[in-house]
Write a protein that holds these residues in place. Structure first.
Motif, PDB file in Angstrom:
ATOM      1  N   GLN A 328       0.844  -1.194   0.000  1.00  0.00           N
ATOM      2  CA  GLN A 328       0.000   0.000   0.000  1.00  0.00           C
ATOM      3  C   GLN A 328       0.885   1.253   0.000  1.00  0.00           C
ATOM      4  N   PRO A 329       1.556   1.539  -1.103  1.00  0.00           N
ATOM      5  CA  PRO A 329       2.522   2.641  -1.124  1.00  0.00           C
ATOM      6  C   PRO A 329       1.902   4.010  -0.862  1.00  0.00           C
ATOM      7  N   GLU A 330       0.691   4.255  -1.333  1.00  0.00           N
ATOM      8  CA  GLU A 330       0.088   5.573  -1.131  1.00  0.00           C
ATOM      9  C   GLU A 330      -0.213   5.819   0.344  1.00  0.00           C
ATOM     10  N   VAL A 362       9.028   3.479  -1.645  1.00  0.00           N
ATOM     11  CA  VAL A 362       7.829   3.847  -2.420  1.00  0.00           C
ATOM     12  C   VAL A 362       8.181   4.668  -3.659  1.00  0.00           C
ATOM     13  N   GLU A 364       9.224   4.098  -6.620  1.00  0.00           N
ATOM     14  CA  GLU A 364       8.749   3.664  -7.941  1.00  0.00           C
ATOM     15  C   GLU A 364       7.274   3.995  -8.156  1.00  0.00           C
ATOM     16  N   HIS A 365       6.593   4.454  -7.087  1.00  0.00           N
ATOM     17  CA  HIS A 365       5.169   4.784  -7.193  1.00  0.00           C
ATOM     18  C   HIS A 365       4.943   6.292  -7.149  1.00  0.00           C
ATOM     19  N   ARG A 366       5.939   7.072  -7.577  1.00  0.00           N
ATOM     20  CA  ARG A 366       5.812   8.516  -7.449  1.00  0.00           C
ATOM     21  C   ARG A 366       4.738   9.103  -8.369  1.00  0.00           C
ATOM     22  N   HIS A 367       4.165   8.301  -9.224  1.00  0.00           N
ATOM     23  CA  HIS A 367       3.042   8.779 -10.031  1.00  0.00           C
ATOM     24  C   HIS A 367       1.790   8.964  -9.182  1.00  0.00           C
ATOM     25  N   LEU A 368       1.769   8.366  -7.972  1.00  0.00           N
ATOM     26  CA  LEU A 368       0.645   8.539  -7.056  1.00  0.00           C
ATOM     27  C   LEU A 368       0.829   9.848  -6.296  1.00  0.00           C
ATOM     28  N   VAL A 371       2.409   9.834  -2.714  1.00  0.00           N
ATOM     29  CA  VAL A 371       3.817   9.429  -2.794  1.00  0.00           C
ATOM     30  C   VAL A 371       4.660  10.593  -3.310  1.00  0.00           C
TER      31      VAL A 371
END
Length: 382
Positions: A328-330, A362, A364-368, A371
């Motif tokens: 749950q990265p966000e 996290v 790699e999930h910076r598009h969220l 994040v």
């Protein structure tokens, strides 16, 4: 937070809390903050106390170690001790012990880097005093030296300086062994166990936690609780999860909030039922049960006093790590983002380093959105 920064924050809080009031007499500067930290101001004006509570997130004046001089009960500076004769060795020990309590508060108000300056100075003084102290007084002075050394270990631990933390842990243990003091021996060994976890030596952490438990029946109740918490944490790290949970269950019998209150800063006064449950969350995360960890931490977080910034941010950090483990990265980033400014105010390099590790996890999930906001804030002041 420096003296000047705290003074500025207090003045801003005064303006917000008392809009339209004439506050000239209540504004503070860095010199006033210096007197506060030295205990020269014990009972500021109502307006200044309100602003300090607002800035430092304290629910009461007592959390800030502020007491009215008109109160007849025990105050935070004498801790139940009668003032000894001036110029005596007893007075020296009395004053050094009172300064230790003030330095504990300095850690909360100004952070470990600032508090360590005072602790280091007192340790140098104690080294000199121990060369000519009378034999009957020597055990009391050695115990105080061990107490200061253990504080130096904790402060260096907060500053992410593992070698210095271990050095002072060894000094504390050496002094405690000289006088066969069970509480200081247990506490220094407890601190050593924490050190081994930090540097990635879990079995040595277990060994020291078990050694500390040998003093179990000789130490105050909150210390018994803290020893069990550390033992549980160490066991969870080596895969002994059932034993860890049993120890945490048992620790509640001795929690600091289950018995008469102790002065803030006494050994393990922080080890409340909520603190124990935060560590249950840690053990659940280590045991790869992240969803349970998050639920436990959500329940425990409101019970951690806001002034205990390092404990509070550690709980948030553990929750963020549990979200990472749960994929749950966000959510992890959102929780870590809450912890970030508090950790900066607390001055804990160790926690800031660990928040950086959450950022890496996290990234790699910076598009969220959550994040990206966390990573931007993390890097902005790095």
């Amino acid at each position: 937070m420096s003296r000047s920064e705290l003074a500025d924050a207090v003045n801003v809080a005064l303006d917000r809390l008392y809009p339209g009031s004439v506050l000239t007499a209540h504004y503070v500067d860095s010199r006033w903050i210096g007197k506060l930290e030295r205990g020269e101001h014990r009972w500021p004006s109502e307006e200044r106390r309100a602003a300090l509570r607002h800035v430092l997130g304290a629910a009461s004046d007592g959390e800030l170690d502020l007491y009215s001089p008109r109160r007849t009960e025990v105050t935070s500076t004498n801790y139940g001790l009668e003032q000894p004769p001036p110029g005596s060795w007893d007075e020296t020990i009395y004053q050094l012990r009172a300064q230790w309590h003030l330095l504990v508060q300095n850690d909360k108000l100004f952070g470990p880097q600032y508090a360590l300056i005072g602790v280091a100075a007192q340790l140098m003084l104690l080294d000199r005093l121990l060369t000519d102290v009378p034999t009957p007084i020597r055990p009391s002075l050695i115990r105080l030296a061990a107490q200061y050394a253990e504080s130096a270990a904790w402060l260096n631990h907060s500053l992410n300086d593992a070698p210095a933390a271990q050095h002072w842990t060894r000094r504390a243990l050496s002094w405690a062994d000289q006088i066969a003091d069970p509480t200081m021996t247990a506490w220094a060994t407890y601190r050593s166990s924490q050190h081994w976890l930090v540097v990635g030596e879990p079995q040595r952490a277990v060994d020291d936690a078990e050694a500390a438990m040998l003093q179990d029946r000789k130490v105050p109740s909150p210390v018994r609780a803290a020893l069990r918490v550390q033992h549980a944490h160490a066991l969870a790290t080596v895969g002994e999860h059932r034993k860890a949970m049993q120890l945490l269950d048992d620790a509640h019998r001795w929690a600091a909030d289950r018995g008469p209150g102790k002065p803030e800063g006494e050994h393990a006064s922080f080890c409340t039922s909520g603190y124990i449950e935060v560590h249950r969350g840690t053990c659940l995360r280590i045991g790869r049960r992240p969803d349970e960890a998050v639920a436990v931490l959500d329940a425990a977080l409101p019970s951690i006093p806001s002034l205990h910034r390092q404990d509070f941010t550690t709980a948030l950090l553990t929750k963020a790590a549990a979200h990472v483990a749960a994929g749950q990265p966000e959510q992890a980033a959102a929780v870590a983002h809450i912890a970030l400014p508090i950790a900066r105010r607390a001055g804990s390099r160790r926690i800031l380093h660990q928040l950086g590790q959450i950022g890496s996890a996290v990234d790699e999930h910076r598009h969220l959105a959550d994040v990206r906001e966390f990573l931007d804030d993390l890097r902005e002041n790095s």
